[in-house]
Scaffold this motif. Sequence first.
Motif, PDB file in Angstrom:
ATOM      1  N   TRP A  99      10.858 -10.742 -11.614  1.00  0.00           N
ATOM      2  CA  TRP A  99       9.482 -10.264 -11.753  1.00  0.00           C
ATOM      3  C   TRP A  99       8.538 -11.080 -10.885  1.00  0.00           C
ATOM      4  CZ3 TRP A  99       4.856 -12.421 -13.262  1.00  0.00           C
ATOM      5  CH2 TRP A  99       3.808 -11.535 -13.505  1.00  0.00           C
ATOM      6  N   GLY A 100       8.587 -12.395 -11.003  1.00  0.00           N
ATOM      7  CA  GLY A 100       7.689 -13.256 -10.239  1.00  0.00           C
ATOM      8  C   GLY A 100       7.918 -13.158  -8.745  1.00  0.00           C
ATOM      9  N   ARG A 101       9.181 -13.096  -8.336  1.00  0.00           N
ATOM     10  CA  ARG A 101       9.478 -12.981  -6.907  1.00  0.00           C
ATOM     11  C   ARG A 101       8.932 -11.678  -6.335  1.00  0.00           C
ATOM     12  NH1 ARG A 101      14.257 -15.579  -8.705  1.00  0.00           N
ATOM     13  NH2 ARG A 101      15.369 -13.606  -8.958  1.00  0.00           N
ATOM     14  N   SER A 102       9.036 -10.594  -7.103  1.00  0.00           N
ATOM     15  CA  SER A 102       8.521  -9.315  -6.631  1.00  0.00           C
ATOM     16  C   SER A 102       7.002  -9.326  -6.535  1.00  0.00           C
ATOM     17  CB  SER A 102       8.975  -8.190  -7.558  1.00  0.00           C
ATOM     18  OG  SER A 102      10.369  -7.996  -7.483  1.00  0.00           O
TER      19      SER A 102
ATOM     20  N   ILE B 171      20.523  -2.191 -26.777  1.00  0.00           N
ATOM     21  CA  ILE B 171      19.519  -3.170 -26.357  1.00  0.00           C
ATOM     22  C   ILE B 171      18.918  -2.771 -25.018  1.00  0.00           C
ATOM     23  CG2 ILE B 171      19.100  -5.593 -25.804  1.00  0.00           C
ATOM     24  CD1 ILE B 171      21.580  -6.269 -27.513  1.00  0.00           C
ATOM     25  N   LEU B 172      17.576  -2.769 -24.981  1.00  0.00           N
ATOM     26  CA  LEU B 172      16.831  -2.444 -23.761  1.00  0.00           C
ATOM     27  C   LEU B 172      15.800  -3.538 -23.513  1.00  0.00           C
ATOM     28  CD1 LEU B 172      15.908  -0.400 -21.512  1.00  0.00           C
ATOM     29  CD2 LEU B 172      14.366   0.566 -23.229  1.00  0.00           C
ATOM     30  N   ALA B 173      15.810  -4.136 -22.318  1.00  0.00           N
ATOM     31  CA  ALA B 173      14.844  -5.185 -21.969  1.00  0.00           C
ATOM     32  C   ALA B 173      13.587  -4.566 -21.374  1.00  0.00           C
ATOM     33  CB  ALA B 173      15.464  -6.160 -20.976  1.00  0.00           C
ATOM     34  N   ALA B 174      12.443  -5.174 -21.669  1.00  0.00           N
ATOM     35  CA  ALA B 174      11.156  -4.650 -21.192  1.00  0.00           C
ATOM     36  C   ALA B 174      10.916  -4.927 -19.721  1.00  0.00           C
ATOM     37  CB  ALA B 174      10.011  -5.226 -22.023  1.00  0.00           C
ATOM     38  N   GLU B 175      11.713  -5.830 -19.126  1.00  0.00           N
ATOM     39  CA  GLU B 175      11.597  -6.122 -17.700  1.00  0.00           C
ATOM     40  C   GLU B 175      12.982  -6.233 -17.084  1.00  0.00           C
ATOM     41  OE1 GLU B 175       7.518  -8.863 -17.857  1.00  0.00           O
ATOM     42  OE2 GLU B 175       9.408  -9.721 -17.167  1.00  0.00           O
ATOM     43  N   THR B 176      13.065  -5.897 -15.824  1.00  0.00           N
ATOM     44  CA  THR B 176      14.326  -5.990 -15.096  1.00  0.00           C
ATOM     45  C   THR B 176      14.453  -7.346 -14.418  1.00  0.00           C
ATOM     46  OG1 THR B 176      14.400  -3.621 -14.645  1.00  0.00           O
ATOM     47  CG2 THR B 176      15.688  -5.027 -13.188  1.00  0.00           C
TER      48      THR B 176
ATOM     49  N   ILE C 199      20.186 -11.505 -14.408  1.00  0.00           N
ATOM     50  CA  ILE C 199      20.408 -11.626 -15.845  1.00  0.00           C
ATOM     51  C   ILE C 199      20.980 -10.338 -16.422  1.00  0.00           C
ATOM     52  CG2 ILE C 199      19.247 -11.925 -18.077  1.00  0.00           C
ATOM     53  CD1 ILE C 199      17.360 -13.873 -16.714  1.00  0.00           C
ATOM     54  N   CYS C 200      20.439  -9.198 -16.015  1.00  0.00           N
ATOM     55  CA  CYS C 200      20.941  -7.919 -16.533  1.00  0.00           C
ATOM     56  C   CYS C 200      22.396  -7.704 -16.129  1.00  0.00           C
ATOM     57  CB  CYS C 200      20.081  -6.764 -16.020  1.00  0.00           C
ATOM     58  SG  CYS C 200      18.412  -6.723 -16.723  1.00  0.00           S
ATOM     59  N   GLY C 201      22.749  -8.131 -14.922  1.00  0.00           N
ATOM     60  CA  GLY C 201      24.115  -7.972 -14.465  1.00  0.00           C
ATOM     61  C   GLY C 201      25.085  -8.925 -15.124  1.00  0.00           C
ATOM     62  N   LEU C 202      24.631 -10.140 -15.467  1.00  0.00           N
ATOM     63  CA  LEU C 202      25.494 -11.135 -16.096  1.00  0.00           C
ATOM     64  C   LEU C 202      25.705 -10.866 -17.586  1.00  0.00           C
ATOM     65  CD1 LEU C 202      24.215 -14.466 -14.486  1.00  0.00           C
ATOM     66  CD2 LEU C 202      26.382 -13.308 -14.049  1.00  0.00           C
TER      67      LEU C 202
ATOM     68  N   LEU D 241      12.152  -0.880 -15.374  1.00  0.00           N
ATOM     69  CA  LEU D 241      11.798  -1.365 -14.048  1.00  0.00           C
ATOM     70  C   LEU D 241      10.280  -1.369 -13.914  1.00  0.00           C
ATOM     71  CD1 LEU D 241      12.598  -2.262 -11.209  1.00  0.00           C
ATOM     72  CD2 LEU D 241      12.793   0.149 -10.570  1.00  0.00           C
ATOM     73  N   VAL D 242       9.701  -2.553 -13.972  1.00  0.00           N
ATOM     74  CA  VAL D 242       8.251  -2.708 -13.854  1.00  0.00           C
ATOM     75  C   VAL D 242       7.876  -2.742 -12.375  1.00  0.00           C
ATOM     76  CG1 VAL D 242       6.311  -4.236 -14.366  1.00  0.00           C
ATOM     77  CG2 VAL D 242       8.147  -3.960 -16.027  1.00  0.00           C
ATOM     78  N   ALA D 243       6.738  -2.160 -12.039  1.00  0.00           N
ATOM     79  CA  ALA D 243       6.289  -2.103 -10.638  1.00  0.00           C
ATOM     80  C   ALA D 243       5.648  -3.432 -10.238  1.00  0.00           C
ATOM     81  CB  ALA D 243       5.311  -0.940 -10.450  1.00  0.00           C
ATOM     82  N   SER D 244       6.444  -4.508 -10.286  1.00  0.00           N
ATOM     83  CA  SER D 244       5.897  -5.849 -10.077  1.00  0.00           C
ATOM     84  C   SER D 244       5.441  -6.088  -8.637  1.00  0.00           C
ATOM     85  CB  SER D 244       6.920  -6.906 -10.505  1.00  0.00           C
ATOM     86  OG  SER D 244       8.201  -6.603 -10.003  1.00  0.00           O
ATOM     87  N   GLN D 245       6.139  -5.504  -7.667  1.00  0.00           N
ATOM     88  CA  GLN D 245       5.700  -5.673  -6.274  1.00  0.00           C
ATOM     89  C   GLN D 245       4.338  -5.017  -6.065  1.00  0.00           C
ATOM     90  OE1 GLN D 245       8.722  -5.121  -3.330  1.00  0.00           O
ATOM     91  NE2 GLN D 245       7.285  -4.725  -1.685  1.00  0.00           N
ATOM     92  N   ARG D 246       4.150  -3.859  -6.683  1.00  0.00           N
ATOM     93  CA  ARG D 246       2.842  -3.207  -6.579  1.00  0.00           C
ATOM     94  C   ARG D 246       1.777  -4.015  -7.309  1.00  0.00           C
ATOM     95  NH1 ARG D 246       0.717   2.307  -9.306  1.00  0.00           N
ATOM     96  NH2 ARG D 246      -1.330   2.297  -8.331  1.00  0.00           N
TER      97      ARG D 246
END
Length: 390
Positions: free
Chosen positions: A22-25, A215-220, A224-227, A236-241
């Motif tokens: 999220w922060g990187r995006s 289980i559903l996470a509020a952010e991608t 972490i999701c893959g592990l 998928l939050v529009a963090s880059q936008r």
Amino acid sequence: MPKSTKIRVLEVAVLVETDYSWGRSVVQGIADYSSKFGPWNLLTDPRDYSRRWSLPDRWRGDGIIARISTPLQLEEISETGLPTVNVDDVYPELPGMGQIRTNEAERAKMALSHFQGRGLKHFAYYAPPSNEYSKECEKAFVAELNEQNLTCHVYKPGYRVTRRIGRDEQHTRVHRWLSHLPRPVAIFTVDARRGRELTEICSMEGISVPDEVAILAAETDELICGLSTPPLSSVLVASQRIGYEAAAMLDAMLKGESPPAQPRLISPTCVIGKQSTDALAIDDVMITKAMRFIQAHAYKGIVVEDVLREVPVSRRFLELQFKKYFGRLPAEEIRRLRLERGKELLSQSDLSVEAIADACGYAGTTQFGVAFRKRFGQTPLAFRKQMHGR
């Protein structure tokens, strides 16, 4: 010859942690805006010896974009007197500052729709006490459930944010909460880290994910999701936008405009479905088989007639049962899956629109574009530009 005017490079501090996707995006969105409309010199994620971010004493800046999550951060930023845009909602009201954040109502609707599309009827929300996030996501999810006269079982361990508890005690408290939830239950978690925490506890306690607990996470967070075991579904939050719009808002403030009176809300993109929510909580074998067939083949251009060849029921019966269990018709589910995949690929990949249309089961870009615009109110290309802040 006239003298060339030297353009002053603005100094902008970006106080957003880059430890997670999220922060990187968000930072990427800020950098994109700076490259187009700057140049800005970005002071990115400055931290002191204790890993807390802080502004260097010698830094002389023009503006700040920050994820403000503690009183100390708010105090330090306020003392600078610099134009500031906040990209979090721990502090929902910050007079004099600009605010850009995710539209929580839209995120809650998206999450609930994803759960209900799997026939789930019991819901819970998981977020241990922490200063890292606000309660806005929880409030929106509970409100959306209340709108439909549904109950949300919220995790409330009974201790304050300031109290530190060990891993074993946390495990015990969460297991006790899980054991009292109705099954099967759909759990919405505040972020991917907490979602993975739940999958680990369920695994240790022999609780099946997703059959007993979806289980559903509020952010991608891709890593972490893959592990997570099983891989974790997420919004998928529009963090880059968010980052791009925050930079645009700061730019306007640096040019003398006042910050908007109300926060600017950015809708999330879609749900990225993985195995952690791959459950069908219904007791009709034929309808389960039909839904599994749709999920497996929706992107291959199937129609309802293909589903009927797979399950020996009438079209009328199939439509009635789909409406009963999932709230939509089989044809609507096929379209929904295709278009949600289209949104994901448009925002997450560099594939051409033509390639995406093919990957989603459409005969061509025209058919895909018409369907996409009808559902989302904009063309695929306009959506992609919006997600990347262009």
